[in-house]
Design a protein around this motif. Structure first.
Motif, PDB file in Angstrom:
ATOM      1  N   MET A   1      10.325  55.853 -70.550  1.00  0.00           N
ATOM      2  CA  MET A   1      12.071  55.872 -70.863  1.00  0.00           C
ATOM      3  C   MET A   1      12.757  55.061 -71.455  1.00  0.00           C
ATOM      4  O   MET A   1      13.497  55.188 -72.126  1.00  0.00           O
ATOM      5  CB  MET A   1      12.505  55.738 -69.234  1.00  0.00           C
ATOM      6  N   LEU A   2      11.595  53.982 -72.185  1.00  0.00           N
ATOM      7  CA  LEU A   2      12.552  53.092 -73.187  1.00  0.00           C
ATOM      8  C   LEU A   2      12.820  53.701 -74.522  1.00  0.00           C
ATOM      9  O   LEU A   2      13.894  53.419 -75.004  1.00  0.00           O
ATOM     10  CB  LEU A   2      11.222  51.925 -73.385  1.00  0.00           C
ATOM     11  N   ILE A   3      12.198  54.834 -74.712  1.00  0.00           N
ATOM     12  CA  ILE A   3      12.382  55.511 -76.123  1.00  0.00           C
ATOM     13  C   ILE A   3      13.181  56.447 -76.149  1.00  0.00           C
ATOM     14  O   ILE A   3      13.498  57.222 -76.834  1.00  0.00           O
ATOM     15  CB  ILE A   3      11.383  55.496 -76.922  1.00  0.00           C
ATOM     16  N   MET A   4      13.734  56.884 -74.767  1.00  0.00           N
ATOM     17  CA  MET A   4      14.603  57.939 -74.543  1.00  0.00           C
ATOM     18  C   MET A   4      16.015  57.878 -75.050  1.00  0.00           C
ATOM     19  O   MET A   4      16.541  56.815 -74.542  1.00  0.00           O
ATOM     20  CB  MET A   4      14.419  58.587 -73.000  1.00  0.00           C
ATOM     21  N   PRO A   5      16.599  58.739 -75.668  1.00  0.00           N
ATOM     22  CA  PRO A   5      18.033  58.547 -76.301  1.00  0.00           C
ATOM     23  C   PRO A   5      19.173  58.925 -75.294  1.00  0.00           C
ATOM     24  O   PRO A   5      20.293  58.482 -75.397  1.00  0.00           O
ATOM     25  CB  PRO A   5      18.102  59.556 -77.427  1.00  0.00           C
ATOM     26  N   THR A   6      18.856  59.570 -74.148  1.00  0.00           N
ATOM     27  CA  THR A   6      19.950  59.866 -73.055  1.00  0.00           C
ATOM     28  C   THR A   6      20.412  58.558 -72.191  1.00  0.00           C
ATOM     29  O   THR A   6      19.419  57.768 -72.034  1.00  0.00           O
ATOM     30  CB  THR A   6      19.214  60.923 -72.227  1.00  0.00           C
ATOM     31  N   PRO A   7      21.720  58.658 -71.823  1.00  0.00           N
ATOM     32  CA  PRO A   7      21.815  57.727 -70.867  1.00  0.00           C
ATOM     33  C   PRO A   7      21.107  57.569 -69.605  1.00  0.00           C
ATOM     34  O   PRO A   7      21.036  58.572 -68.844  1.00  0.00           O
ATOM     35  CB  PRO A   7      23.541  57.988 -70.520  1.00  0.00           C
ATOM     36  N   GLY A   8      20.626  56.291 -69.369  1.00  0.00           N
ATOM     37  CA  GLY A   8      19.762  56.168 -68.150  1.00  0.00           C
ATOM     38  C   GLY A   8      18.523  56.976 -68.083  1.00  0.00           C
ATOM     39  O   GLY A   8      18.035  57.079 -67.024  1.00  0.00           O
ATOM     40  N   GLY A   9      18.180  57.505 -69.239  1.00  0.00           N
ATOM     41  CA  GLY A   9      16.984  58.515 -69.412  1.00  0.00           C
ATOM     42  C   GLY A   9      17.090  59.720 -68.626  1.00  0.00           C
ATOM     43  O   GLY A   9      16.272  60.388 -68.038  1.00  0.00           O
ATOM     44  N   SER A  10      18.735  60.257 -68.273  1.00  0.00           N
ATOM     45  CA  SER A  10      18.788  61.149 -67.760  1.00  0.00           C
ATOM     46  C   SER A  10      18.475  62.565 -68.109  1.00  0.00           C
ATOM     47  O   SER A  10      18.471  62.675 -69.382  1.00  0.00           O
ATOM     48  CB  SER A  10      20.341  61.393 -67.641  1.00  0.00           C
ATOM     49  N   GLY A  11      17.708  63.442 -67.355  1.00  0.00           N
ATOM     50  CA  GLY A  11      17.104  64.659 -67.945  1.00  0.00           C
ATOM     51  C   GLY A  11      15.572  64.221 -68.100  1.00  0.00           C
ATOM     52  O   GLY A  11      14.903  65.065 -67.373  1.00  0.00           O
ATOM     53  N   PHE A  12      15.353  63.406 -68.986  1.00  0.00           N
ATOM     54  CA  PHE A  12      13.887  63.084 -69.267  1.00  0.00           C
ATOM     55  C   PHE A  12      13.317  62.435 -67.980  1.00  0.00           C
ATOM     56  O   PHE A  12      12.206  63.019 -67.407  1.00  0.00           O
ATOM     57  CB  PHE A  12      13.797  62.067 -70.281  1.00  0.00           C
ATOM     58  N   ALA A  13      14.160  61.575 -67.116  1.00  0.00           N
ATOM     59  CA  ALA A  13      13.576  61.047 -65.995  1.00  0.00           C
ATOM     60  C   ALA A  13      13.271  62.236 -65.105  1.00  0.00           C
ATOM     61  O   ALA A  13      11.981  62.204 -64.375  1.00  0.00           O
ATOM     62  CB  ALA A  13      14.349  60.177 -65.441  1.00  0.00           C
ATOM     63  N   GLU A  14      13.811  62.990 -64.770  1.00  0.00           N
ATOM     64  CA  GLU A  14      13.779  64.306 -63.775  1.00  0.00           C
ATOM     65  C   GLU A  14      12.652  65.071 -64.179  1.00  0.00           C
ATOM     66  O   GLU A  14      11.769  65.422 -63.721  1.00  0.00           O
ATOM     67  CB  GLU A  14      14.855  65.157 -63.741  1.00  0.00           C
ATOM     68  N   TYR A  15      12.601  65.244 -65.583  1.00  0.00           N
ATOM     69  CA  TYR A  15      11.419  66.205 -65.928  1.00  0.00           C
ATOM     70  C   TYR A  15      10.175  65.422 -66.056  1.00  0.00           C
ATOM     71  O   TYR A  15       9.171  66.100 -65.570  1.00  0.00           O
ATOM     72  CB  TYR A  15      11.751  66.475 -67.672  1.00  0.00           C
TER      73      TYR A  15
END
Length: 362
Positions: free
Chosen positions: A283-297
Protein backbone atom coordinates in the motif's frame (compact mmCIF):
# COMPACT_ATOMS: atom_id res chain seq x y z
CA UNK A 1 1.92 32.76 8.11
CA UNK A 2 -1.20 30.72 8.46
CA UNK A 3 -1.52 30.14 4.80
CA UNK A 4 1.74 28.23 4.79
CA UNK A 5 0.75 26.03 7.70
CA UNK A 6 0.37 22.42 6.49
CA UNK A 7 -2.73 21.96 8.65
CA UNK A 8 -4.47 24.56 6.48
CA UNK A 9 -4.33 22.09 3.57
CA UNK A 10 -6.31 19.46 5.50
CA UNK A 11 -10.06 19.59 4.94
CA UNK A 12 -12.70 17.38 6.51
CA UNK A 13 -14.50 17.33 3.18
CA UNK A 14 -11.60 15.31 1.76
CA UNK A 15 -12.90 12.34 3.75
CA UNK A 16 -15.59 11.83 1.12
CA UNK A 17 -13.11 10.87 -1.61
CA UNK A 18 -11.72 7.67 -0.05
CA UNK A 19 -15.27 6.66 0.85
CA UNK A 20 -16.40 7.06 -2.76
CA UNK A 21 -13.37 5.20 -4.11
CA UNK A 22 -13.73 2.38 -1.60
CA UNK A 23 -17.46 1.98 -2.19
CA UNK A 24 -16.96 2.02 -5.96
CA UNK A 25 -14.39 -0.78 -5.84
CA UNK A 26 -16.44 -2.82 -3.36
CA UNK A 27 -19.57 -2.30 -5.45
CA UNK A 28 -17.78 -3.60 -8.53
CA UNK A 29 -16.47 -6.62 -6.63
CA UNK A 30 -19.96 -7.41 -5.33
CA UNK A 31 -21.36 -7.09 -8.86
CA UNK A 32 -18.65 -9.31 -10.29
CA UNK A 33 -18.21 -12.01 -7.63
CA UNK A 34 -21.06 -11.95 -5.13
CA UNK A 35 -22.74 -15.27 -4.44
CA UNK A 36 -25.69 -15.20 -1.99
CA UNK A 37 -24.94 -18.79 -1.01
CA UNK A 38 -22.04 -17.46 1.06
CA UNK A 39 -24.55 -16.50 3.77
CA UNK A 40 -25.41 -20.18 4.23
CA UNK A 41 -21.86 -20.96 5.39
CA UNK A 42 -21.45 -17.88 7.58
CA UNK A 43 -21.78 -18.26 11.33
CA UNK A 44 -24.36 -15.88 12.80
CA UNK A 45 -24.24 -17.13 16.39
CA UNK A 46 -23.20 -15.21 19.50
CA UNK A 47 -19.63 -16.08 18.53
CA UNK A 48 -19.80 -13.51 15.72
CA UNK A 49 -20.60 -10.68 18.11
CA UNK A 50 -17.89 -11.74 20.53
CA UNK A 51 -15.17 -11.94 17.88
CA UNK A 52 -16.23 -8.67 16.26
CA UNK A 53 -15.85 -7.09 19.68
CA UNK A 54 -12.39 -8.67 19.82
CA UNK A 55 -11.61 -7.12 16.42
CA UNK A 56 -12.52 -3.65 17.70
CA UNK A 57 -10.53 -4.31 20.87
CA UNK A 58 -7.48 -5.09 18.73
CA UNK A 59 -7.85 -1.68 17.07
CA UNK A 60 -8.37 -0.01 20.44
CA UNK A 61 -5.26 -1.71 21.79
CA UNK A 62 -3.36 -0.65 18.70
CA UNK A 63 -4.24 3.01 19.30
CA UNK A 64 -3.60 2.63 23.03
CA UNK A 65 -0.05 1.42 22.29
CA UNK A 66 0.41 4.39 19.95
CA UNK A 67 -0.70 6.74 22.71
CA UNK A 68 1.70 5.10 25.17
CA UNK A 69 4.54 5.46 22.68
CA UNK A 70 3.71 9.12 22.15
CA UNK A 71 3.82 9.72 25.90
CA UNK A 72 7.15 7.88 26.15
CA UNK A 73 8.60 9.96 23.30
CA UNK A 74 7.45 13.17 25.03
CA UNK A 75 8.72 12.10 28.47
CA UNK A 76 5.06 12.02 29.57
CA UNK A 77 4.68 15.76 28.92
CA UNK A 78 1.72 14.95 26.68
CA UNK A 79 -1.34 14.02 28.74
CA UNK A 80 -3.44 10.99 27.83
CA UNK A 81 -6.10 13.26 26.29
CA UNK A 82 -3.60 15.26 24.24
CA UNK A 83 -1.83 12.13 23.04
CA UNK A 84 -5.19 10.63 22.06
CA UNK A 85 -6.11 13.76 20.08
CA UNK A 86 -2.79 13.68 18.23
CA UNK A 87 -3.17 10.00 17.30
CA UNK A 88 -6.74 10.46 16.05
CA UNK A 89 -5.77 13.53 14.02
CA UNK A 90 -2.71 11.73 12.68
CA UNK A 91 -4.80 8.72 11.62
CA UNK A 92 -7.40 10.99 10.04
CA UNK A 93 -4.74 12.76 8.00
CA UNK A 94 -3.28 9.41 6.93
CA UNK A 95 -6.74 8.22 5.91
CA UNK A 96 -7.35 11.14 3.53
CA UNK A 97 -3.87 11.30 1.98
CA UNK A 98 -1.96 8.78 -0.18
CA UNK A 99 -0.21 6.06 1.81
CA UNK A 100 3.21 7.31 0.69
CA UNK A 101 2.41 10.74 2.17
CA UNK A 102 0.51 9.74 5.29
CA UNK A 103 0.00 12.11 8.20
CA UNK A 104 3.66 12.60 9.07
CA UNK A 105 3.97 15.89 7.18
CA UNK A 106 1.53 17.64 9.53
CA UNK A 107 2.14 15.54 12.65
CA UNK A 108 4.84 17.94 13.84
CA UNK A 109 2.21 20.69 13.93
CA UNK A 110 -0.21 18.45 15.85
CA UNK A 111 2.43 17.67 18.48
CA UNK A 112 3.73 21.25 18.67
CA UNK A 113 0.27 22.74 19.17
CA UNK A 114 -0.24 20.47 22.17
CA UNK A 115 2.57 22.25 24.03
CA UNK A 116 5.79 20.64 22.80
CA UNK A 117 8.57 22.80 21.30
CA UNK A 118 9.15 22.65 17.55
CA UNK A 119 12.51 20.91 17.96
CA UNK A 120 11.15 18.23 20.27
CA UNK A 121 8.03 17.83 18.11
CA UNK A 122 10.28 17.13 15.13
CA UNK A 123 12.19 14.57 17.19
CA UNK A 124 8.99 12.82 18.28
CA UNK A 125 7.63 12.55 14.75
CA UNK A 126 10.98 11.48 13.28
CA UNK A 127 11.39 8.77 15.91
CA UNK A 128 7.81 7.60 15.40
CA UNK A 129 8.51 7.21 11.69
CA UNK A 130 11.81 5.45 12.44
CA UNK A 131 10.21 2.90 14.81
CA UNK A 132 7.36 2.19 12.37
CA UNK A 133 9.72 1.59 9.46
CA UNK A 134 12.02 -0.50 11.65
CA UNK A 135 9.09 -2.83 12.42
CA UNK A 136 8.60 -3.57 8.73
CA UNK A 137 12.30 -3.82 7.97
CA UNK A 138 12.72 -6.50 10.65
CA UNK A 139 9.39 -8.33 10.37
CA UNK A 140 9.24 -8.77 6.59
CA UNK A 141 12.31 -11.04 6.25
CA UNK A 142 11.30 -12.90 9.44
CA UNK A 143 7.83 -13.53 8.04
CA UNK A 144 9.28 -14.78 4.73
CA UNK A 145 11.61 -17.08 6.67
CA UNK A 146 8.85 -18.50 8.89
CA UNK A 147 5.98 -19.04 6.42
CA UNK A 148 8.01 -19.40 3.22
CA UNK A 149 8.06 -17.28 0.09
CA UNK A 150 5.84 -19.68 -1.90
CA UNK A 151 3.11 -19.72 0.75
CA UNK A 152 3.33 -16.00 1.35
CA UNK A 153 2.75 -15.09 -2.30
CA UNK A 154 0.89 -18.28 -3.29
CA UNK A 155 3.58 -19.11 -5.88
CA UNK A 156 2.61 -22.79 -5.85
CA UNK A 157 -0.66 -21.92 -7.63
CA UNK A 158 0.52 -22.24 -11.23
CA UNK A 159 -2.69 -20.83 -12.72
CA UNK A 160 -2.11 -17.54 -10.88
CA UNK A 161 1.68 -17.65 -10.93
CA UNK A 162 2.27 -14.48 -12.96
CA UNK A 163 -0.17 -12.53 -10.76
CA UNK A 164 1.56 -13.81 -7.61
CA UNK A 165 4.93 -12.75 -9.01
CA UNK A 166 3.47 -9.31 -9.70
CA UNK A 167 2.33 -9.01 -6.08
CA UNK A 168 5.74 -10.12 -4.87
CA UNK A 169 7.38 -7.50 -7.08
CA UNK A 170 5.16 -4.74 -5.66
CA UNK A 171 5.96 -5.89 -2.12
CA UNK A 172 9.70 -5.94 -2.82
CA UNK A 173 9.56 -2.44 -4.32
CA UNK A 174 7.69 -1.18 -1.25
CA UNK A 175 10.12 -2.91 1.09
CA UNK A 176 13.10 -1.50 -0.80
CA UNK A 177 11.71 2.03 -0.49
CA UNK A 178 11.20 1.55 3.24
CA UNK A 179 14.70 0.11 3.62
CA UNK A 180 16.35 3.00 1.78
CA UNK A 181 14.32 5.54 3.75
CA UNK A 182 15.22 3.87 7.06
CA UNK A 183 18.93 3.75 6.20
CA UNK A 184 18.96 7.44 5.24
CA UNK A 185 16.95 8.42 8.32
CA UNK A 186 19.20 6.34 10.59
CA UNK A 187 22.29 7.99 9.14
CA UNK A 188 20.81 11.42 9.79
CA UNK A 189 19.49 10.69 13.27
CA UNK A 190 22.38 8.70 14.70
CA UNK A 191 25.53 9.48 12.69
CA UNK A 192 25.74 12.73 10.73
CA UNK A 193 22.61 14.91 10.65
CA UNK A 194 24.33 18.00 9.24
CA UNK A 195 26.04 15.94 6.57
CA UNK A 196 22.71 14.44 5.50
CA UNK A 197 21.10 17.87 5.29
CA UNK A 198 24.00 19.16 3.18
CA UNK A 199 23.73 16.16 0.85
CA UNK A 200 19.95 16.53 0.45
CA UNK A 201 20.24 20.24 -0.31
CA UNK A 202 22.90 19.55 -2.93
CA UNK A 203 20.64 16.99 -4.60
CA UNK A 204 17.59 19.24 -4.55
CA UNK A 205 19.46 22.09 -6.19
CA UNK A 206 19.06 20.14 -9.43
CA UNK A 207 16.73 22.07 -11.72
CA UNK A 208 13.79 19.62 -11.86
CA UNK A 209 13.96 19.04 -8.06
CA UNK A 210 14.35 22.69 -7.07
CA UNK A 211 10.65 23.18 -6.36
CA UNK A 212 11.04 20.96 -3.24
CA UNK A 213 14.25 22.65 -2.04
CA UNK A 214 12.60 24.64 0.76
CA UNK A 215 10.70 21.60 2.07
CA UNK A 216 13.87 19.51 2.06
CA UNK A 217 15.68 22.27 3.92
CA UNK A 218 13.00 22.13 6.64
CA UNK A 219 13.27 18.33 6.78
CA UNK A 220 17.05 18.61 7.18
CA UNK A 221 16.60 21.04 10.06
CA UNK A 222 14.10 18.67 11.70
CA UNK A 223 16.60 15.82 11.46
CA UNK A 224 19.33 17.91 13.13
CA UNK A 225 16.99 18.91 15.97
CA UNK A 226 15.79 15.32 16.33
CA UNK A 227 19.34 14.01 16.49
CA UNK A 228 20.10 16.30 19.43
CA UNK A 229 17.03 15.07 21.29
CA UNK A 230 17.86 11.39 20.67
CA UNK A 231 21.24 11.68 22.41
CA UNK A 232 19.45 12.43 25.67
CA UNK A 233 17.51 9.16 25.67
CA UNK A 234 18.30 6.19 27.91
CA UNK A 235 18.00 2.43 27.40
CA UNK A 236 14.52 2.20 28.92
CA UNK A 237 13.23 4.70 26.40
CA UNK A 238 14.24 2.47 23.48
CA UNK A 239 12.81 -0.69 25.05
CA UNK A 240 9.42 0.93 25.74
CA UNK A 241 9.22 2.53 22.29
CA UNK A 242 10.12 -0.65 20.40
CA UNK A 243 7.70 -2.73 22.49
CA UNK A 244 4.83 -0.28 21.94
CA UNK A 245 5.54 -0.22 18.19
CA UNK A 246 5.63 -4.01 17.90
CA UNK A 247 2.40 -4.45 19.86
CA UNK A 248 0.53 -1.69 18.02
CA UNK A 249 1.29 -2.93 14.50
CA UNK A 250 0.79 -6.59 15.40
CA UNK A 251 -2.55 -5.76 16.97
CA UNK A 252 -3.66 -4.05 13.75
CA UNK A 253 -2.98 -7.19 11.70
CA UNK A 254 -4.88 -9.44 14.10
CA UNK A 255 -8.12 -7.62 13.27
CA UNK A 256 -8.64 -9.57 10.04
CA UNK A 257 -7.88 -12.82 11.87
CA UNK A 258 -10.65 -12.06 14.37
CA UNK A 259 -13.16 -11.14 11.62
CA UNK A 260 -12.54 -14.30 9.56
CA UNK A 261 -12.69 -16.43 12.70
CA UNK A 262 -16.00 -14.75 13.62
CA UNK A 263 -17.82 -15.59 10.40
CA UNK A 264 -16.03 -18.57 8.88
CA UNK A 265 -14.04 -20.36 11.56
CA UNK A 266 -10.40 -21.18 12.01
CA UNK A 267 -8.04 -20.84 9.02
CA UNK A 268 -4.30 -20.41 8.61
CA UNK A 269 -3.99 -17.60 11.13
CA UNK A 270 -0.21 -17.17 10.90
CA UNK A 271 -0.20 -16.93 7.10
CA UNK A 272 -3.09 -14.46 7.21
CA UNK A 273 -1.15 -12.30 9.66
CA UNK A 274 1.93 -12.50 7.42
CA UNK A 275 0.06 -11.53 4.26
CA UNK A 276 -1.46 -8.48 5.92
CA UNK A 277 2.00 -7.23 6.81
CA UNK A 278 3.08 -7.66 3.20
CA UNK A 279 -0.15 -6.05 1.99
CA UNK A 280 0.59 -2.96 4.08
CA UNK A 281 4.01 -2.68 2.45
CA UNK A 282 2.31 -2.86 -0.98
CA UNK A 283 0.00 0.00 0.00
CA UNK A 284 3.02 2.29 0.33
CA UNK A 285 3.16 2.92 -3.40
CA UNK A 286 -0.60 3.32 -3.96
CA UNK A 287 -1.71 6.88 -4.92
CA UNK A 288 -5.24 6.74 -3.49
CA UNK A 289 -6.03 8.32 -0.08
CA UNK A 290 -5.47 5.76 2.66
CA UNK A 291 -5.00 3.10 -0.02
CA UNK A 292 -8.76 3.26 -0.56
CA UNK A 293 -9.96 0.90 -3.27
CA UNK A 294 -6.63 -0.86 -3.52
CA UNK A 295 -6.83 -2.11 0.08
CA UNK A 296 -10.25 -3.68 -0.47
CA UNK A 297 -9.22 -5.24 -3.75
CA UNK A 298 -5.84 -6.57 -2.66
CA UNK A 299 -7.37 -8.06 0.48
CA UNK A 300 -9.75 -10.17 -1.59
CA UNK A 301 -7.12 -11.44 -4.03
CA UNK A 302 -4.25 -11.78 -1.56
CA UNK A 303 -6.05 -13.13 1.50
CA UNK A 304 -9.22 -14.62 0.02
CA UNK A 305 -7.77 -18.11 -0.38
CA UNK A 306 -7.16 -18.25 3.38
CA UNK A 307 -10.88 -18.05 4.22
CA UNK A 308 -12.06 -21.61 5.03
CA UNK A 309 -14.89 -21.92 2.49
CA UNK A 310 -15.29 -23.85 -0.76
CA UNK A 311 -13.49 -22.35 -3.81
CA UNK A 312 -16.75 -21.23 -5.47
CA UNK A 313 -17.57 -19.06 -2.45
CA UNK A 314 -14.12 -17.63 -1.74
CA UNK A 315 -14.50 -14.43 -3.77
CA UNK A 316 -17.84 -13.57 -2.17
CA UNK A 317 -16.56 -14.41 1.31
CA UNK A 318 -13.40 -12.35 0.73
CA UNK A 319 -15.40 -9.32 -0.46
CA UNK A 320 -17.67 -9.42 2.58
CA UNK A 321 -14.68 -9.81 4.88
CA UNK A 322 -12.88 -6.91 3.20
CA UNK A 323 -15.87 -4.63 3.80
CA UNK A 324 -16.10 -5.53 7.49
CA UNK A 325 -12.31 -5.27 7.83
CA UNK A 326 -12.26 -1.71 6.46
CA UNK A 327 -15.26 -0.77 8.60
CA UNK A 328 -13.22 -1.70 11.67
CA UNK A 329 -9.75 -0.49 10.67
CA UNK A 330 -10.32 2.52 8.40
CA UNK A 331 -13.71 4.22 8.32
CA UNK A 332 -13.92 4.97 12.06
CA UNK A 333 -10.88 7.26 11.72
CA UNK A 334 -12.63 9.22 8.97
CA UNK A 335 -15.65 9.77 11.20
CA UNK A 336 -13.70 10.54 14.39
CA UNK A 337 -11.29 12.81 12.54
CA UNK A 338 -14.06 14.72 10.81
CA UNK A 339 -15.60 15.40 14.23
CA UNK A 340 -12.54 16.43 16.24
CA UNK A 341 -10.42 18.09 13.52
CA UNK A 342 -12.50 21.30 13.11
CA UNK A 343 -12.77 21.71 16.90
CA UNK A 344 -9.06 21.11 17.37
CA UNK A 345 -8.17 23.67 14.69
CA UNK A 346 -10.52 26.27 16.16
CA UNK A 347 -9.01 25.71 19.61
CA UNK A 348 -5.33 25.77 18.63
CA UNK A 349 -5.29 28.22 15.72
CA UNK A 350 -8.27 30.51 16.41
CA UNK A 351 -8.10 33.84 14.57
CA UNK A 352 -4.52 33.39 13.41
CA UNK A 353 -5.48 30.44 11.23
CA UNK A 354 -8.83 31.90 10.20
CA UNK A 355 -8.45 35.68 10.18
CA UNK A 356 -11.54 37.77 9.80
CA UNK A 357 -12.03 39.23 6.36
CA UNK A 358 -13.33 42.46 7.84
CA UNK A 359 -11.54 44.33 10.59
CA UNK A 360 -13.06 47.10 12.59
CA UNK A 361 -11.41 50.44 12.21
CA UNK A 362 -9.78 51.88 15.32
Amino acid sequence: MAGRDPVGKIKTSNAIYPIIIGLAVVGYMFYKDFNPEVFSVMDFSIKVILWLIVAFLFMFFRDFCYIIRLRVLSNNELSWIKACHIIMLWEFTSAITPSAVGGTSVAIVYVHKEGISVGRSSAIVMLTSFFDELYFIIMFPLIVLVVGQSNLFDLHNLTEHSFAVGLMTIALIGYSLKLVYTIILSYGLFINPRGLKWMLLRIFKIRFLRRWYRSVNNIGTDIILSSKEIKKRGFGFWVKSVAATFLSWSSRYLVANAIIFAFFGYGDQLLLFARQLVMWIMMLIMPTPGGSGFAEYIFTVFCGDLIPVTPDLQNAAATLTAVVWRMVTYYPYLVIGAIIFPRWVNTHFSRRAFPSKKRKKK
